[in-house]
Design a protein around this motif. Structure first.
Motif, PDB file in Angstrom:
ATOM      1  N   LYS A 688       0.824  -1.213   0.000  1.00  0.00           N
ATOM      2  CA  LYS A 688       0.000   0.000   0.000  1.00  0.00           C
ATOM      3  C   LYS A 688       0.853   1.257   0.000  1.00  0.00           C
ATOM      4  N   LEU A 689       1.921   1.251   0.792  1.00  0.00           N
ATOM      5  CA  LEU A 689       2.847   2.386   0.787  1.00  0.00           C
ATOM      6  C   LEU A 689       3.439   2.601  -0.596  1.00  0.00           C
ATOM      7  N   ARG A 690       3.812   1.513  -1.263  1.00  0.00           N
ATOM      8  CA  ARG A 690       4.398   1.613  -2.599  1.00  0.00           C
ATOM      9  C   ARG A 690       3.438   2.283  -3.563  1.00  0.00           C
ATOM     10  N   ASP A 691       2.169   1.921  -3.421  1.00  0.00           N
ATOM     11  CA  ASP A 691       1.156   2.413  -4.341  1.00  0.00           C
ATOM     12  C   ASP A 691       0.845   3.891  -4.118  1.00  0.00           C
ATOM     13  N   MET A 692       1.020   4.371  -2.878  1.00  0.00           N
ATOM     14  CA  MET A 692       0.528   5.703  -2.541  1.00  0.00           C
ATOM     15  C   MET A 692       1.609   6.744  -2.292  1.00  0.00           C
ATOM     16  N   LYS A 693       2.791   6.342  -1.864  1.00  0.00           N
ATOM     17  CA  LYS A 693       3.782   7.343  -1.507  1.00  0.00           C
ATOM     18  C   LYS A 693       4.277   8.090  -2.742  1.00  0.00           C
ATOM     19  N   THR A 694       4.691   9.338  -2.537  1.00  0.00           N
ATOM     20  CA  THR A 694       5.047  10.224  -3.642  1.00  0.00           C
ATOM     21  C   THR A 694       6.542  10.487  -3.744  1.00  0.00           C
ATOM     22  N   ASP A 695       7.358   9.831  -2.925  1.00  0.00           N
ATOM     23  CA  ASP A 695       8.790  10.081  -2.902  1.00  0.00           C
ATOM     24  C   ASP A 695       9.545   8.982  -3.646  1.00  0.00           C
ATOM     25  N   ASP A 696      10.852   9.177  -3.763  1.00  0.00           N
ATOM     26  CA  ASP A 696      11.726   8.169  -4.356  1.00  0.00           C
ATOM     27  C   ASP A 696      12.581   7.471  -3.307  1.00  0.00           C
ATOM     28  N   ASN A 697      12.217   7.626  -2.050  1.00  0.00           N
ATOM     29  CA  ASN A 697      12.965   6.979  -0.968  1.00  0.00           C
ATOM     30  C   ASN A 697      12.819   5.465  -1.042  1.00  0.00           C
ATOM     31  N   MET A 698      13.785   4.772  -0.477  1.00  0.00           N
ATOM     32  CA  MET A 698      13.758   3.319  -0.498  1.00  0.00           C
ATOM     33  C   MET A 698      12.645   2.780   0.398  1.00  0.00           C
ATOM     34  N   LEU A 699      11.934   1.804  -0.092  1.00  0.00           N
ATOM     35  CA  LEU A 699      10.950   1.056   0.687  1.00  0.00           C
ATOM     36  C   LEU A 699      11.216  -0.416   0.404  1.00  0.00           C
ATOM     37  N   LEU A 700      11.726  -1.110   1.408  1.00  0.00           N
ATOM     38  CA  LEU A 700      12.175  -2.484   1.216  1.00  0.00           C
ATOM     39  C   LEU A 700      11.472  -3.421   2.195  1.00  0.00           C
ATOM     40  N   LEU A 701      11.138  -4.598   1.715  1.00  0.00           N
ATOM     41  CA  LEU A 701      10.552  -5.654   2.546  1.00  0.00           C
ATOM     42  C   LEU A 701      11.444  -6.883   2.482  1.00  0.00           C
ATOM     43  N   HIS A 702      11.821  -7.363   3.654  1.00  0.00           N
ATOM     44  CA  HIS A 702      12.604  -8.599   3.726  1.00  0.00           C
ATOM     45  C   HIS A 702      11.841  -9.605   4.574  1.00  0.00           C
ATOM     46  N   THR A 703      11.488 -10.744   3.968  1.00  0.00           N
ATOM     47  CA  THR A 703      10.784 -11.805   4.682  1.00  0.00           C
ATOM     48  C   THR A 703      11.705 -12.997   4.864  1.00  0.00           C
ATOM     49  N   ASN A 704      11.919 -13.382   6.111  1.00  0.00           N
ATOM     50  CA  ASN A 704      12.656 -14.615   6.374  1.00  0.00           C
ATOM     51  C   ASN A 704      11.698 -15.776   6.121  1.00  0.00           C
ATOM     52  N   MET A 705      11.927 -16.534   5.070  1.00  0.00           N
ATOM     53  CA  MET A 705      10.983 -17.564   4.650  1.00  0.00           C
ATOM     54  C   MET A 705      11.068 -18.817   5.507  1.00  0.00           C
ATOM     55  N   ALA A 706      11.979 -18.832   6.483  1.00  0.00           N
ATOM     56  CA  ALA A 706      12.138 -20.010   7.331  1.00  0.00           C
ATOM     57  C   ALA A 706      11.976 -19.698   8.803  1.00  0.00           C
ATOM     58  N   ALA A 707      11.507 -18.498   9.139  1.00  0.00           N
ATOM     59  CA  ALA A 707      11.481 -18.119  10.556  1.00  0.00           C
ATOM     60  C   ALA A 707      10.179 -17.444  10.922  1.00  0.00           C
ATOM     61  N   GLY A 708      10.062 -17.111  12.193  1.00  0.00           N
ATOM     62  CA  GLY A 708       8.864 -16.487  12.716  1.00  0.00           C
ATOM     63  C   GLY A 708       9.153 -15.181  13.416  1.00  0.00           C
ATOM     64  N   HIS A 709       8.450 -14.933  14.521  1.00  0.00           N
ATOM     65  CA  HIS A 709       8.474 -13.636  15.174  1.00  0.00           C
ATOM     66  C   HIS A 709       9.869 -13.246  15.673  1.00  0.00           C
ATOM     67  N   GLY A 710      10.615 -14.196  16.161  1.00  0.00           N
ATOM     68  CA  GLY A 710      11.933 -13.898  16.715  1.00  0.00           C
ATOM     69  C   GLY A 710      13.052 -13.922  15.709  1.00  0.00           C
ATOM     70  N   GLY A 711      12.733 -14.139  14.436  1.00  0.00           N
ATOM     71  CA  GLY A 711      13.773 -14.185  13.419  1.00  0.00           C
ATOM     72  C   GLY A 711      14.430 -15.555  13.351  1.00  0.00           C
TER      73      GLY A 711
END
Length: 737
Positions: A688-711
């Motif tokens: 949603k942020l990607r779709d709406m924000k008006t800047d060129d600042n970095m917006l990055l998502l990193h998902t640990n595909m093998a872990a949970g809440h504690g990383g």
């Protein structure tokens, strides 16, 4: 009670990727090898006379599938609701594409990430051991071997010179697994059997296993879907354990007899109220097994003679809304830390075991307006109390035979943390406690309560040239709009000039009454040694300044948490520690909610934000009782089924309040198997942020595909994510070394 305690692999097809990221996807404009995903019209066109242009990596564009969500006559449109299907290949493809994009955007920092990781791990003493403690003739400890990710849980009989008995080698148990966690180490009363829990997914659903410590063999008994802990009856064959429901709420207590099928286990308690969770433990005296139920505002306890595990549990005091209490045992009495009769900061009371109801509770330590009573540790001759005054923990010692005479242990620093440690021996006159500060590594002390002298048993070794004298810590106070003084703990290298030009990382949590203690962390030296100021804002919503501090940062006062953080950030700028172009914010889980709210309210105040496992889709989550934690948190956030709470929560919910405007640089992290904050909350938020924000600042998502809440699990692997976060900050400062 024995007190020894403590991937999804997916490769998406082109078609799946197109479904996840929208229309216009074809073999000419999507590269599976690079991880880039182009939308319609983005395909590069070259001619014989042109050189291909160097293109910046393009972020994934998530499909919009509008879903109407209606409550109280109010309709919200969630375009990314489809992301909550964990096993859907389309979802996995999207998360993998986001990971690829993050990797590409930060590819030029990979050398820095590796350098940071080596720095962080290089400070950790590889071969290390905890301070042993003695219980029932055995010395218990945890140790680590060089290069190994997981601990070894061990003991020695009689003396520390005796032969070591390895109870669990977690390195061996974790072989071939992407994730492993052992928990709930609990030895039977006869010292011959071990119960422990194992989680191999990171959903905090443990299978309890049993080991014969004489033969070293695992028993055939295995109990799945538990919290990981098992409490022994004094017959050495009966254990009580807590089962989780599909929403991961601890909801039932069962009794298991070793050697029998789990299908024959008897349910001894069912917590039917979905706003409560249940748990079971054994008193320090080993006399009673206690079943507790708790919500944000109420508690209820039952007890059973541990010598009679087939008996019936009896109620100590039935739950009453607003009545909180905890239970321990000594002699012929139960001791309760409670808020009874308006004791906001809690007091200590006692009652005969034979007449445990609140009508018979008598005061031992009275309520104090300026001191929060956090807990107790009982000895035969002494009572020790864990307290908090002026935002700092204190340990108070009282002698039973002379209750009017008491004293506090002097810690001698301006900002620190201290806590009562493991003290299994009732007869001991020595209190073990833990201590650290922003400049003092974690330390374990034995304190002689008779002669009032302490012995340092161990201080965390920081490998390398670390010298605490090179750093300075202090506490300052920001002023909130309503006049409240907000403590801020700071640490930085000595000689730092307060010229408004220092990079600063401001951290806070601010929920559930959890106090953020200013303790040592060798990891942050990688920032301090590069000129950073590290700051902790002790904002309302935590319990740092007493129980009222928590009450004034929850429910319909939750926005105080966010404005306190903003006020602390502005104060750091005013006092010339930093400026908005060098100020960064960090928070995780409920602290991630804080990050989401703050960037909606004051995006101009921060250069960058680290939001870990952020709870950002507040309304939708709190309306869905099938999601873990929801039902037990209505007294923390409010129940949006009530319009007053719905409207208030909607006014700050980060996901619902994303606007068309500029946002700071942001790195958002999560885990696919998160049991506390489901991965789709940060994933939807980023989309949603990607779709709406008006800047060129970095917006990055990193998902640990093998872990949970504690990383990630393991001793070192988790620091790869820390290195990623620090490299993100340093890159924004153009400090790529």
């Amino acid at each position: 009670m024995k007190s020894f305690k403590t991937k999804v692999a997916a490769s998406a097809t082109m078609l799946t990727a197109c479904l996840a990221f929208g229309s216009g996807c074809s073999s000419s404009n999507t590269s599976s090898s690079s991880g880039n995903t182009a939308t319609a019209g983005q395909a590069a066109v070259t001619t014989a006379t042109e050189q291909p242009a160097v293109q910046e990596p393009q972020p994934p564009v998530a499909t919009k599938t509008p879903k109407e969500l209606t409550a109280h006559g109010d309709m919200r449109i969630d375009n990314y609701y489809w992301m909550n299907q964990r096993e859907d290949p389309k979802v996995v493809a999207y998360l993998n594409a986001e990971n690829d994009y993050t990797k590409q955007r930060l590819a030029h920092t990979e050398a820095l990430q590796e350098k940071l990781y080596k720095e962080i791990v290089g400070r950790i003493k590889q071969t290390d051991e905890s301070v042993p403690y003695k219980e029932d003739g055995y010395w218990y400890y945890t140790r680590y071997e060089e290069g190994k990710e997981y601990p070894i849980y061990a003991r020695k009989k009689g003396t520390l010179q005796a032969q070591e008995e390895v109870m669990v080698n977690a390195n061996e148990r974790a072989e071939g697994l992407d994730y492993y966690s052992a928990a709930g180490m609990n030895v039977s009363p006869n010292n011959q059997l071990l119960a422990f829990g194992e989680d191999t997914v990171s959903r905090r659903k443990y299978t309890i296993r049993f080991k014969d410590l004489n033969t070293g063999k695992l028993l055939s008994d295995a109990i799945p879907n538990t919290t990981g802990g098992a409490v022994w009856g004094n017959d050495n064959k009966t254990v009580f354990y807590t089962m989780k429901d599909p929403a991961l709420r601890s909801f039932k207590i069962f009794k298991h007899t070793l050697g029998t099928p789990t299908s024959q286990d008897k349910e001894v308690y069912h917590e039917a109220d979905e706003t409560f969770s249940t748990f079971v433990y054994k008193t320090k005296s080993d006399k009673y097994i206690i079943i507790g139920s708790g919500s944000t505002l109420s508690n209820e306890y039952r007890y059973l003679d541990a010598d009679k595990p087939n008996g019936t549990f009896k109620v100590i005091q039935l739950r009453e809304r607003g009545l909180e209490y905890s239970v321990d045992h000594f002699g012929d009495k139960f001791y309760m830390v409670t808020n009874k009769d308006g004791a906001t900061n809690f007091k200590l009371m006692q009652t005969p075991v034979s007449k445990p109801g609140k009508a018979n509770w008598k005061e031992v330590v009275p309520h104090r307006e300026d001191v929060l009573l956090e807990g107790i540790e009982i000895f035969k001759d002494y009572l020790t109390l864990q307290e908090r005054r002026n935002g700092l923990p204190q340990i108070r010692v009282k002698k039973w035979s002379d209750p009017k005479t008491d004293y506090y242990i002097d810690f001698g620093e301006e900002a620190y943390t201290a806590s009562i440690g493991i003290n299994p021996d009732f007869d001991s006159k020595v209190l073990r406690y833990n201590y650290s500060s922003l400049t003092t590594p974690s330390s374990t002390y034995d304190y002689n309560m008779v002669i009032k002298e302490q012995e340092l048993l161990k201080r965390q070794e920081v490998v390398g040239d670390f010298n605490p004298e090179n750093y300075e810590a202090k506490r300052i106070y920001a002023t909130a709009d309503d006049g409240t003084k907000i403590p801020v703990s700071l640490v930085y290298r000595k000689g730092t000039q307060l010229n408004g030009n220092n990079p600063t990382l401001l951290y806070a949590y601010g929920s559930y009454g959890i106090s953020t203690n200013p303790g040592f962390n060798s990891v942050r030296l990688s920032l301090l040694d590069r000129g950073f100021v590290y700051a902790i804002a002790h904002i309302r919503g935590g319990q740092d300044m007493g129980r009222q501090w928590y009450e004034n940062g929850k429910l319909l006062k939750k926005k105080n948490t966010f404005t306190d953080f903003i006020d602390a950030a502005e104060f750091l700028v005013e006092q010339k520690y930093t400026n908005p172009d060098k100020l960064f914010a960090q928070g995780g889980s409920a602290g991630g909610l804080l990050m989401g709210a703050v960037v909606n309210m004051r995006p101009d105040l921060f250069k960058g934000v680290l939001a870990a496992v952020p709870f950002v889709d507040v309304i939708t989550t709190m309306l869905d009782t099938s999601i873990p934690l929801t039902t037990g948190e209505f007294d923390e956030w409010g129940n949006p089924a009530n319009k007053e709470y719905y409207d208030y929560m909607l006014s700050y919910s980060p996901y619902d309040n994303v606007e068309t405007k500029e946002y700071p640089n942001m790195l958002v992290t999560t885990g696919l198997h998160d049991s506390q904050v489901q991965y789709w909350e940060p994933a939807k938020w980023v989309a949603k942020l990607r779709d709406m924000k008006t800047d060129d600042n970095m917006l990055l998502l990193h998902t640990n595909m093998a872990a949970g809440h504690g990383g990630a699990s393991g001793r070192f692997e988790r620091y790869k994510e820390t290195a990623l976060q620090y490299a993100f900050l340093l890159n924004l400062l153009e400090q790529n070394q």
